[in-house]
Structure formats: C-alpha cells, structure tokens
Motif scaffolding. Structure first.
Motif, mmCIF file in Angstrom:
data_model
loop_
_atom_site.group_PDB
_atom_site.id
_atom_site.type_symbol
_atom_site.label_atom_id
_atom_site.label_comp_id
_atom_site.label_asym_id
_atom_site.label_seq_id
_atom_site.Cartn_x
_atom_site.Cartn_y
_atom_site.Cartn_z
ATOM 1 N N ALA A 171 31.765 34.829 31.869
ATOM 2 C CA ALA A 171 31.049 35.095 33.116
ATOM 3 C C ALA A 171 30.397 33.804 33.591
ATOM 4 C CB ALA A 171 29.996 36.178 32.899
ATOM 5 N N PHE A 172 30.442 33.581 34.903
ATOM 6 C CA PHE A 172 29.819 32.382 35.451
ATOM 7 C C PHE A 172 29.139 32.744 36.784
ATOM 8 C CE2 PHE A 172 34.185 32.551 36.897
ATOM 9 C CZ PHE A 172 34.142 32.210 38.238
ATOM 10 N N GLU A 173 28.217 31.899 37.149
ATOM 11 C CA GLU A 173 27.428 32.141 38.368
ATOM 12 C C GLU A 173 27.890 31.184 39.458
ATOM 13 O OE1 GLU A 173 23.122 33.446 38.222
ATOM 14 O OE2 GLU A 173 22.926 31.339 38.888
ATOM 15 N N VAL A 174 28.068 31.742 40.674
ATOM 16 C CA VAL A 174 28.478 30.951 41.839
ATOM 17 C C VAL A 174 27.243 30.809 42.739
ATOM 18 C CG1 VAL A 174 30.087 30.727 43.754
ATOM 19 C CG2 VAL A 174 30.780 31.961 41.680
ATOM 20 N N PRO A 175 26.728 29.601 42.924
ATOM 21 C CA PRO A 175 25.514 29.443 43.756
ATOM 22 C C PRO A 175 25.778 29.772 45.222
ATOM 23 C CG PRO A 175 26.441 27.305 43.201
ATOM 24 C CD PRO A 175 27.228 28.314 42.406
ATOM 25 N N LEU A 223 29.349 25.501 39.510
ATOM 26 C CA LEU A 223 29.398 26.787 38.823
ATOM 27 C C LEU A 223 28.666 26.664 37.480
ATOM 28 C CD1 LEU A 223 33.161 27.690 39.427
ATOM 29 C CD2 LEU A 223 31.206 28.200 40.883
ATOM 30 N N GLN A 224 28.026 27.769 37.076
ATOM 31 C CA GLN A 224 27.268 27.742 35.824
ATOM 32 C C GLN A 224 27.801 28.820 34.883
ATOM 33 O OE1 GLN A 224 23.069 28.407 36.219
ATOM 34 N NE2 GLN A 224 22.690 28.291 34.009
ATOM 35 N N LEU A 225 28.282 28.406 33.701
ATOM 36 C CA LEU A 225 28.776 29.353 32.702
ATOM 37 C C LEU A 225 27.595 30.117 32.108
ATOM 38 C CD1 LEU A 225 31.331 30.308 31.142
ATOM 39 C CD2 LEU A 225 30.752 28.593 29.409
ATOM 40 N N LEU A 226 27.696 31.432 32.118
ATOM 41 C CA LEU A 226 26.595 32.282 31.647
ATOM 42 C C LEU A 226 26.811 32.785 30.225
ATOM 43 C CD1 LEU A 226 26.099 34.377 34.925
ATOM 44 C CD2 LEU A 226 24.782 32.389 34.155
ATOM 45 N N THR A 227 28.034 32.907 29.797
ATOM 46 C CA THR A 227 28.349 33.367 28.433
ATOM 47 C C THR A 227 28.641 32.149 27.563
ATOM 48 O OG1 THR A 227 30.609 33.706 29.200
ATOM 49 C CG2 THR A 227 29.215 35.660 29.024
ATOM 50 N N PRO A 248 44.704 25.290 36.704
ATOM 51 C CA PRO A 248 43.270 25.598 36.742
ATOM 52 C C PRO A 248 42.868 26.485 35.566
ATOM 53 C CG PRO A 248 44.456 26.918 38.357
ATOM 54 C CD PRO A 248 45.442 25.926 37.802
ATOM 55 N N THR A 249 41.726 26.176 34.992
ATOM 56 C CA THR A 249 41.150 26.995 33.929
ATOM 57 C C THR A 249 39.665 27.153 34.236
ATOM 58 O OG1 THR A 249 40.564 25.103 32.537
ATOM 59 C CG2 THR A 249 42.787 26.038 32.247
ATOM 60 N N LEU A 250 39.018 28.053 33.559
ATOM 61 C CA LEU A 250 37.579 28.195 33.758
ATOM 62 C C LEU A 250 36.834 26.924 33.353
ATOM 63 C CD1 LEU A 250 36.645 31.850 32.759
ATOM 64 C CD2 LEU A 250 36.455 30.748 34.987
ATOM 65 N N ARG A 251 37.357 26.237 32.345
ATOM 66 C CA ARG A 251 36.704 24.995 31.942
ATOM 67 C C ARG A 251 36.780 23.960 33.065
ATOM 68 N NH1 ARG A 251 35.266 23.542 27.050
ATOM 69 N NH2 ARG A 251 36.734 24.958 26.011
ATOM 70 N N SER A 252 37.969 23.823 33.667
ATOM 71 C CA SER A 252 38.093 22.830 34.740
ATOM 72 C C SER A 252 37.295 23.229 35.977
ATOM 73 C CB SER A 252 39.566 22.635 35.110
ATOM 74 O OG SER A 252 40.133 23.847 35.581
ATOM 75 N N ASN A 311 40.755 36.734 33.489
ATOM 76 C CA ASN A 311 40.303 35.607 32.674
ATOM 77 C C ASN A 311 38.825 35.280 32.847
ATOM 78 O OD1 ASN A 311 42.848 35.386 31.737
ATOM 79 N ND2 ASN A 311 43.302 33.380 32.627
ATOM 80 N N GLY A 312 38.165 35.842 33.843
ATOM 81 C CA GLY A 312 36.752 35.537 34.034
ATOM 82 C C GLY A 312 36.167 36.294 35.205
ATOM 83 N N LEU A 313 34.833 36.403 35.235
ATOM 84 C CA LEU A 313 34.117 37.089 36.308
ATOM 85 C C LEU A 313 33.044 36.151 36.838
ATOM 86 C CD1 LEU A 313 33.387 39.640 37.950
ATOM 87 C CD2 LEU A 313 31.864 40.299 36.067
ATOM 88 N N GLY A 314 33.091 35.895 38.151
ATOM 89 C CA GLY A 314 32.088 35.049 38.787
ATOM 90 C C GLY A 314 31.159 35.884 39.669
#
Length: 516
Positions: free
Chosen positions: A112-116, A16-20, A3-7, A84-87
């Motif tokens: 950073a990404f947004e979790v609905p 999920l929505q990437l914010l950065t 798993p990666t943030l891209r996947s 590796n990331g903040l949701g």
C-alpha cells in the motif's frame, strides 16, 4: 525497465510514500512488473481488474462509520484478484490514509502506498506507461541487435554452432541441440552439458511423437523449453534452452528465428550428408571393381588419401537408430587421421552395412566402435588395396559369425582356423543337420536309448569300439550294436569316410558339439 512499485515509489516527481514496510511484504512484492495502473472508487472493482495491475482510489467507497471488517473484506477481494498494489489518494475525500486500510494491506501482504494531493492519478498511470514504453523500446532494440549478431554468426564456417553459441550469449542461458535420435549433440556453454542431459528424455519423447511440438519442464531449479526442428514428417532434432525463468516475448522472438535457422541448417546438412554418403558408396563400388586409381583421386579431393596396403576390410551392421551416430563418429576419426580410414555404406551388402578399409595400426578402432555402439563387426585378413572384393567377402563371412554372439569384432583369420565345418554352423546347414539326425533323436526319445550320444563318442574316438566302450561304460559289442542300428536309421554306411564325415558335419552344425 518494466514499471514496478519500487520504481514508482522511488520516483521523486511522484512523491509516493510506501505505507507497508517491505519486510512485512512477500519477497519480491515491490519488484513485480506492473501491467497497468487503474483507478476506481467502487466498493468492489475486481470485475474490472486483471492480475498484475495497481489500483488507485480516493476512498469515497468507505463511509465514516465503516469498520475494520468491511475494509478488510475489500482488501481481501483485491488481493484475491492478484493486483500488485493499492494506492490511496489523500486530501481528496479524507486526510491521510485510513489506518485500518494500511493494516489490512499489511495482513494480506498487499503493498500500500499514499498518493499526495499534488500528484494526480493520471501522472502515476503515465509514469508507469512511460516506463513500459521504454522497456518495450529497449527490448525491441535488443531484439534487432540479437538478430543481427546471430545472422553474422551464421555466416561463419560452422554456422549452426556459431549461431547457437551466440543465442546462448544473447539470452544469458544455456542452449543445447539434440540430434534426430534424441542424443545430446552440442551444448553452449560446454559446462552446461550436465544440465542439458537432464532434458534428453523429454527431447526423445518429442521426437518419437513424429510431429512438430514444443514443451517445457523444470529441472535442477531451471525452466527448460524444448522445440522440435525440421518438418513434421522429417524431424531433425530438438533445441533446448534452460534458465532461471521463462523467456519474455522478445526472447521468444529471437528463439523462433534461430529455430527456423537451425532447422534449415540441419536439413541442408542432411542433404549434404546424403550426397557425401552416395559419393562414398560410389568410390567403394569403383574400388571393388578394381579401379583403385579412380577411387584414390576422388578420395584425395574429398577426404584425403586412401589407406595404404596392406589393408583390412571390415563390415559392421548399423541399425537405423545408430547409423547417424556411427557415421558421425567415423567422420571424426577420418578428420583426425586422414589416410588411416575410409568408410562407406555398402548397398550390395544391405542397407544397414558400413564397409571400412583401414591399415593394421588402425584395427583397435574397430573394438572402440563395437564397444561404443554395441554393433557386430567382421574383419578380413590383411591384403593389397587392389583386392577389395575378396576382402569384403571375408568380412561378410566374419560378420555372419560375429552376429551369432554379442556385439564385438570377429576376424576372418579366426574363422579360417576353425575350419570349413565350423563355418557351416552359421548358415542354413543347421536345419539340414538337424533333419539328418532326426531319426536318431526320435528313436532315443521313444525307446530311451542313447544312439545319438553313442555315435558322437564313437566318431570322436575315430571309430574305435574299445575306446568308445570305455568312455561310455558299456561293452564294445553294445557300442557295435548301437552304431549298426544308427546306420540303418540314418541310411548311411558309417564304415566309409564320406558317411562318417557327413554325420560328423551334421553333429557340428546341429549344435551337438563334440565333448572333447
């Protein structure tokens, strides 16, 4: 795949929505493997985090009045912890992700990404866990397939080379084997020989330690891992693997199996080599005794016909550190031209001696061996195949002369042309000659005379006083007086052939060479 943030961010079910923006992040930030997904609303969750994890939060730790400075410090702590990331989960505590949090992540290079609201944190964690499980299953399947392919390769005629070649294909990396002396023995693929050679010094260092060991180094933009082969007290070589990155657990598992296989193969090969060496020596012993028929029958079954008469017999000195390399080289020459060469260790001449029997057309091989391995070689005159013992004696005498100089080939025929007295200079007669001449040396040093030089010139001139006086620039009576004094000091009658011959031999073997 892992798993990666891209996947995760491209998984439509998670939404999920990437914010950065990716261009604002460090290279590869979205493709870094995720070790685990953790959720926490603590103001400082770093004591419970590990590098490579992703953190999910709803933001309850942030008050409405908290400013950019407090949020920036929070992000800096996460970045320092190596996550590796903040949701950020929206619509739980507040609508949307705080702009200050997004900006702080951008400045820190932290994705950073947004979790609905409709996506629970457990769904994100489960998706990452499923991907990790799929990757583990895929790697386990690959491991089993790689083991099977390598095992089948080991059954081929040259099982060791086939196994290493298959390992290179399975890992998509170059694989090299260094021999027990640290020399590059073989490499797969062949075009990686230059890259593998860069690891030769490290392989030699590991072997010299004398213990089983492993190491890694960076060379030419690659990571090279090395592992010794064989038992702790009997190392047989080093296996080196080079690639753009380090191996994962599955790759290391396959390599470990090949290391065991290669170590066993080299040990068996060494045992077989010793058996063949012993058999060669036995054939040589039978041949030396005159049993050419027995030597021929064994050689025919094992290596091909013995060289036909007339043959030359050679002896070479092969120190322990070169013995294996020289033997491999000679084995290859035997395989190339069966019947042109026979060789064997000759225990009767010393542990470091190899005897070679070859036809006159193959004599250039001796020059190649001497040049390639910097060894001394003595070679006999051509003789019949039944005269091996005499040929070995001549080869040993020629080898003794060769060892007086640099590496190269010395022929007995050249030694015979120089005469018996020249041969004496290679034996212990040198010390006897020096002792014989010591009275003259002592007198010359004490009185400043030139008895030794005068005597040498006089003998060169066949005992003629006038000719000697002319060369020395003195009166003939002076020469006569010096020779008479030399006779008394030496206790020799120089008017006799025997007396003159003894002193002439002493001058030769002691290193006082004739001037003409």
């Amino acid at each position: 795949m892992l798993p990666t943030l891209r996947s995760l961010t491209t998984n439509r079910e998670l939404a999920l929505q990437l914010l950065t923006p990716e261009e604002a992040l460090p290279a590869g930030a979205l493709d870094a493997p995720i070790a685990w997904v953790h959720s926490s609303d603590l103001a400082d969750p770093t004591p419970f985090l590990s590098p490579g994890q992703v953190l999910l939060t709803t933001g309850t730790q942030f008050g409405e009045q908290d400013g950019d400075e407090l949020i920036g410090a929070y992000v800096e702590r996460l970045s320092a912890a190596g996550i590796n990331g903040l949701g950020f989960g929206t619509e739980v505590v507040r609508a949307g992700t705080p702009d200050a949090l997004v900006e702080a992540c951008r400045l820190a290079g932290l994705p950073a990404f947004e979790v609905p609201y409709r996506t629970p944190f457990i769904a994100v964690a489960r998706a990452a866990a499923d991907m990790a499980a799929e990757e583990r299953f895929a790697r386990r399947t690959w491991t089993l397939a790689a083991h099977r392919a390598i095992a089948l390769a080991a059954l081929r005629p040259d099982g060791l080379s086939a196994s290493l070649h298959e390992l290179s294909l399975q890992l998509d990396r170059w694989v090299a084997l260094f021999d027990a002396n640290g020399g590059l023995d073989r490499v797969f693929p062949a075009e990686a020989a230059a890259a593998a050679s860069a690891a030769e010094d490290e392989a030699t260092r590991l072997l010299r330690r004398g213990n089983r060991a492993s190491s890694s180094l960076a060379a030419g933009g690659e990571t090279v891992s090395l592992q010794t082969l064989g038992r702790r007290d009997r190392l047989r070589g080093v296996l080196a693997i080079g690639g753009s990155s380090e191996l994962d657990a599955a790759g290391n598992e396959v390599v470990t199996a090949v290391i065991a296989l290669a170590g066993l193969s080299l040990e068996q090969g060494h045992t077989l080599d010793r058996a063949q060496s012993s058999l060669r020596s036995a054939v040589l012993a039978a041949w030396r005794r005159g049993d050419v028929e027995l030597a021929q029958s064994v050689s025919r079954e094992m290596w091909g016909e013995l060289p036909e008469s007339p043959v030359c017999i050679a002896l070479l000195d092969a120190p322990a550190e070169k013995l294996h390399s020289v033997t491999e080289y000679l084995e290859a020459r035997v395989a190339e031209r069966p019947g042109a060469l026979f060789f064997a260790a000759d225990p009767s001449a010393g542990e470091d001696r190899i005897a070679l029997v070859l036809g006159r057309r193959s004599l250039p091989l001796l020059d190649a061996v001497a040049a390639n391995f910097a060894v001394h070689i003595g070679v006999s005159e051509p003789r019949g195949a039944s005269e091996l013992a005499g040929g070995l004696t001549q080869a040993e005498q020629a080898l003794a002369r060769a060892q007086d100089g640099g590496p190269g080939v010395s022929a007995f025929s050249e030694l015979a042309q120089e005469g018996v007295l020249a041969y004496l200079s290679t034996t212990d007669a040198r010390e006897i000659g020096r002792a014989t001449l010591q009275p003259l040396r002592a007198h010359d040093e004490a009185a400043g005379s030139e008895l030794l030089h005068t005597l040498r010139v006089w003998l060169e001139q066949n005992g003629q006083f006038d000719a000697s006086a002319g060369l020395l620039g003195v009166h003939r009576h002076t020469v006569r007086a010096r020779v008479g004094l030399a006779e008394r000091l030496l206790g020799r009658d120089l008017s006799t052939f025997r007396g003159r011959a003894e002193i002439w031999a002493a001058l030769l073997v002691a290193g006082d060479e004739p001037s003409a």
